[in-house]
Design a protein around this motif. Structure first.
Motif, PDB file in Angstrom:
ATOM      1  N   GLY A  96       0.818  -1.330  -0.119  1.00 26.32           N
ATOM      2  CA  GLY A  96       0.098   0.041   0.141  1.00 26.32           C
ATOM      3  C   GLY A  96       0.687   1.188   0.094  1.00 26.32           C
ATOM      4  O   GLY A  96       2.108   1.254  -0.133  1.00 26.32           O
ATOM      5  N   SER A  97       0.174   2.329   0.075  1.00 32.72           N
ATOM      6  CA  SER A  97       0.793   3.972   0.030  1.00 32.72           C
ATOM      7  C   SER A  97       0.451   4.557   1.302  1.00 32.72           C
ATOM      8  O   SER A  97      -0.917   4.450   1.947  1.00 32.72           O
ATOM      9  N   LEU A  98       1.180   5.366   1.380  1.00 38.05           N
ATOM     10  CA  LEU A  98       0.896   6.491   2.735  1.00 38.05           C
ATOM     11  C   LEU A  98       1.505   7.737   2.111  1.00 38.05           C
ATOM     12  O   LEU A  98       2.853   7.774   1.441  1.00 38.05           O
ATOM     13  N   ARG A  99       1.071   8.733   2.620  1.00 41.46           N
ATOM     14  CA  ARG A  99       1.689  10.185   2.275  1.00 41.46           C
ATOM     15  C   ARG A  99       1.684  11.038   3.539  1.00 41.46           C
ATOM     16  O   ARG A  99       0.575  11.232   4.189  1.00 41.46           O
ATOM     17  N   LEU A 100       2.863  11.207   3.978  1.00 43.56           N
ATOM     18  CA  LEU A 100       3.382  12.034   5.155  1.00 43.56           C
ATOM     19  C   LEU A 100       3.496  13.551   4.787  1.00 43.56           C
ATOM     20  O   LEU A 100       4.018  13.820   4.106  1.00 43.56           O
ATOM     21  N   SER A 101       2.936  14.293   5.504  1.00 40.98           N
ATOM     22  CA  SER A 101       3.216  15.813   5.609  1.00 40.98           C
ATOM     23  C   SER A 101       3.861  16.301   6.667  1.00 40.98           C
ATOM     24  O   SER A 101       3.827  15.833   7.939  1.00 40.98           O
ATOM     25  N   CYS A 102       4.699  17.440   6.333  1.00 42.58           N
ATOM     26  CA  CYS A 102       5.197  18.065   7.901  1.00 42.58           C
ATOM     27  C   CYS A 102       5.112  19.503   7.434  1.00 42.58           C
ATOM     28  O   CYS A 102       5.577  20.352   6.527  1.00 42.58           O
ATOM     29  N   ALA A 103       4.716  20.032   8.339  1.00 46.17           N
ATOM     30  CA  ALA A 103       4.591  21.718   8.326  1.00 46.17           C
ATOM     31  C   ALA A 103       5.460  22.514   9.240  1.00 46.17           C
ATOM     32  O   ALA A 103       5.369  22.082  10.542  1.00 46.17           O
ATOM     33  N   ALA A 104       6.389  23.200   9.074  1.00 48.01           N
ATOM     34  CA  ALA A 104       7.148  23.947   9.853  1.00 48.01           C
ATOM     35  C   ALA A 104       6.583  25.628  10.313  1.00 48.01           C
ATOM     36  O   ALA A 104       6.017  26.061   9.274  1.00 48.01           O
ATOM     37  N   SER A 105       6.559  25.883  11.495  1.00 46.57           N
ATOM     38  CA  SER A 105       6.006  27.168  11.785  1.00 46.57           C
ATOM     39  C   SER A 105       6.802  27.803  12.916  1.00 46.57           C
ATOM     40  O   SER A 105       7.414  27.207  13.533  1.00 46.57           O
ATOM     41  N   GLY A 106       6.634  29.263  13.137  1.00 46.36           N
ATOM     42  CA  GLY A 106       7.159  29.639  14.118  1.00 46.36           C
ATOM     43  C   GLY A 106       7.898  30.638  13.690  1.00 46.36           C
ATOM     44  O   GLY A 106       7.841  31.404  12.820  1.00 46.36           O
ATOM     45  N   SER A 107       9.137  31.231  14.254  1.00 51.82           N
ATOM     46  CA  SER A 107      10.196  31.950  14.046  1.00 51.82           C
ATOM     47  C   SER A 107      11.217  31.766  13.036  1.00 51.82           C
ATOM     48  O   SER A 107      12.362  31.606  13.185  1.00 51.82           O
ATOM     49  N   ILE A 108      10.504  31.665  11.846  1.00 49.53           N
ATOM     50  CA  ILE A 108      11.419  31.150  10.891  1.00 49.53           C
ATOM     51  C   ILE A 108      11.808  32.161   9.930  1.00 49.53           C
ATOM     52  O   ILE A 108      11.080  33.089   9.491  1.00 49.53           O
ATOM     53  N   PHE A 109      13.114  32.289   9.618  1.00 41.40           N
ATOM     54  CA  PHE A 109      13.669  33.358   8.707  1.00 41.40           C
ATOM     55  C   PHE A 109      13.707  32.821   7.260  1.00 41.40           C
ATOM     56  O   PHE A 109      13.212  33.323   6.270  1.00 41.40           O
ATOM     57  N   SER A 110      14.413  31.573   7.341  1.00 41.30           N
ATOM     58  CA  SER A 110      14.456  30.968   6.145  1.00 41.30           C
ATOM     59  C   SER A 110      14.529  29.273   6.340  1.00 41.30           C
ATOM     60  O   SER A 110      15.219  28.916   7.262  1.00 41.30           O
ATOM     61  N   ILE A 111      13.963  28.486   5.630  1.00 39.90           N
ATOM     62  CA  ILE A 111      14.083  27.005   5.868  1.00 39.90           C
ATOM     63  C   ILE A 111      15.031  26.708   4.458  1.00 39.90           C
ATOM     64  O   ILE A 111      14.774  26.752   3.375  1.00 39.90           O
ATOM     65  N   ASN A 112      16.404  25.866   4.957  1.00 39.17           N
ATOM     66  CA  ASN A 112      17.090  25.565   3.939  1.00 39.17           C
ATOM     67  C   ASN A 112      17.182  24.154   3.697  1.00 39.17           C
ATOM     68  O   ASN A 112      17.372  23.912   2.272  1.00 39.17           O
ATOM     69  N   ALA A 113      16.511  23.357   4.219  1.00 43.35           N
ATOM     70  CA  ALA A 113      16.403  21.899   3.891  1.00 43.35           C
ATOM     71  C   ALA A 113      15.410  21.296   4.839  1.00 43.35           C
ATOM     72  O   ALA A 113      15.377  21.805   6.044  1.00 43.35           O
ATOM     73  N   MET A 114      14.511  20.368   4.241  1.00 40.76           N
ATOM     74  CA  MET A 114      13.702  19.389   5.212  1.00 40.76           C
ATOM     75  C   MET A 114      13.868  18.078   4.646  1.00 40.76           C
ATOM     76  O   MET A 114      14.115  18.006   3.640  1.00 40.76           O
ATOM     77  N   GLY A 115      13.589  17.321   5.636  1.00 40.76           N
ATOM     78  CA  GLY A 115      13.578  15.887   5.390  1.00 40.76           C
ATOM     79  C   GLY A 115      12.872  14.916   6.197  1.00 40.76           C
ATOM     80  O   GLY A 115      12.202  15.452   7.212  1.00 40.76           O
ATOM     81  N   TRP A 116      13.070  13.868   5.984  1.00 41.47           N
ATOM     82  CA  TRP A 116      12.650  12.646   6.698  1.00 41.47           C
ATOM     83  C   TRP A 116      13.447  11.586   7.368  1.00 41.47           C
ATOM     84  O   TRP A 116      14.340  11.392   6.760  1.00 41.47           O
ATOM     85  N   TYR A 117      13.451  10.972   8.498  1.00 42.50           N
ATOM     86  CA  TYR A 117      14.033  10.019   9.187  1.00 42.50           C
ATOM     87  C   TYR A 117      13.248   8.999   9.696  1.00 42.50           C
ATOM     88  O   TYR A 117      11.882   9.644   9.889  1.00 42.50           O
ATOM     89  N   ARG A 118      13.485   7.932  10.096  1.00 48.30           N
ATOM     90  CA  ARG A 118      12.541   6.933  10.755  1.00 48.30           C
ATOM     91  C   ARG A 118      13.426   6.125  11.741  1.00 48.30           C
ATOM     92  O   ARG A 118      14.606   5.900  11.571  1.00 48.30           O
ATOM     93  N   GLN A 119      12.785   5.813  12.639  1.00 45.82           N
ATOM     94  CA  GLN A 119      13.460   4.675  13.733  1.00 45.82           C
ATOM     95  C   GLN A 119      12.212   3.570  13.869  1.00 45.82           C
ATOM     96  O   GLN A 119      11.206   3.756  14.476  1.00 45.82           O
ATOM     97  N   ALA A 120      12.962   2.372  13.511  1.00 47.16           N
ATOM     98  CA  ALA A 120      12.110   1.078  13.930  1.00 47.16           C
ATOM     99  C   ALA A 120      12.530   0.897  15.321  1.00 47.16           C
ATOM    100  O   ALA A 120      13.511   1.295  15.725  1.00 47.16           O
ATOM    101  N   PRO A 121      11.306  -0.205  15.908  1.00 44.73           N
ATOM    102  CA  PRO A 121      11.640  -0.701  17.296  1.00 44.73           C
ATOM    103  C   PRO A 121      13.133  -1.201  17.408  1.00 44.73           C
ATOM    104  O   PRO A 121      13.588  -2.160  16.396  1.00 44.73           O
ATOM    105  N   GLY A 122      14.240  -0.757  18.278  1.00 44.49           N
ATOM    106  CA  GLY A 122      15.384  -1.607  18.588  1.00 44.49           C
ATOM    107  C   GLY A 122      16.454  -1.236  17.645  1.00 44.49           C
ATOM    108  O   GLY A 122      17.489  -1.688  17.614  1.00 44.49           O
ATOM    109  N   LYS A 123      16.208  -0.058  16.953  1.00 45.22           N
ATOM    110  CA  LYS A 123      17.119   0.337  15.706  1.00 45.22           C
ATOM    111  C   LYS A 123      17.483   1.660  15.793  1.00 45.22           C
ATOM    112  O   LYS A 123      16.715   2.344  16.583  1.00 45.22           O
ATOM    113  N   GLN A 124      18.382   2.294  15.174  1.00 47.51           N
ATOM    114  CA  GLN A 124      18.867   3.559  15.431  1.00 47.51           C
ATOM    115  C   GLN A 124      18.010   4.212  14.193  1.00 47.51           C
ATOM    116  O   GLN A 124      17.578   3.638  13.486  1.00 47.51           O
TER     117      GLN A 124
END
Length: 124
Positions: free
Chosen positions: A16-44
């Motif tokens: 199947g498929s999923l779509r994740l979204s992320c929104a940054a807010s607050g005292s932002i002057f500029s965003i240089n990069a955005m990304g995703w990381y993940r952590q499975a149980p028992g793993k880094q």
């Protein structure tokens, strides 16, 4: 301060498929990069994908072809489209952002922020 809010996680069957979204807010002057990381149980925590302000993307080699990162329609948002999901993709997915921020008249370059994470479970 900068806040990152993720959405779109959940339970999906293998393939199947999923779509994740992320929104940054607050005292932002500029965003240089955005990304995703993940952590499975028992793993880094591991890198998934990133997109820089110029639009260049980068992916973990094992995920190329199944995951796509892109900018969202709103400013300072990022979307991760995940297709062909496998049980080994099960993890908490975290949004990450590098940016320049300001607070009380002070400018802070190259700050790094994390979201609280969203659970993705791939199971039949």
């Amino acid at each position: 301060q900068v806040q990152l809010v993720e959405s779109g996680g959940g339970l999906v069957q293998p393939g199947g498929s999923l779509r994740l979204s992320c929104a940054a807010s607050g005292s932002i002057f500029s965003i240089n990069a955005m990304g995703w990381y993940r952590q499975a149980p028992g793993k880094q925590r591991e890198f998934v994908a990133s997109i820089i302000s110029g639009g260049r993307t980068n992916y973990a080699d094992s995920l190329k072809g199944r995951f796509t990162i892109s900018r969202g329609n709103a400013q300072n948002t990022v979307v991760l489209q995940m297709n062909g999901l496998k049980p080994e993709d099960t993890a908490v997915y975290y949004c990450n952002a590098d940016g320049d921020t300001f607070n009380s008249g002070h400018y802070y370059p190259n700050q790094n922020y994390w979201g609280q994470g969203t659970q993705v479970t791939v199971s039949s």
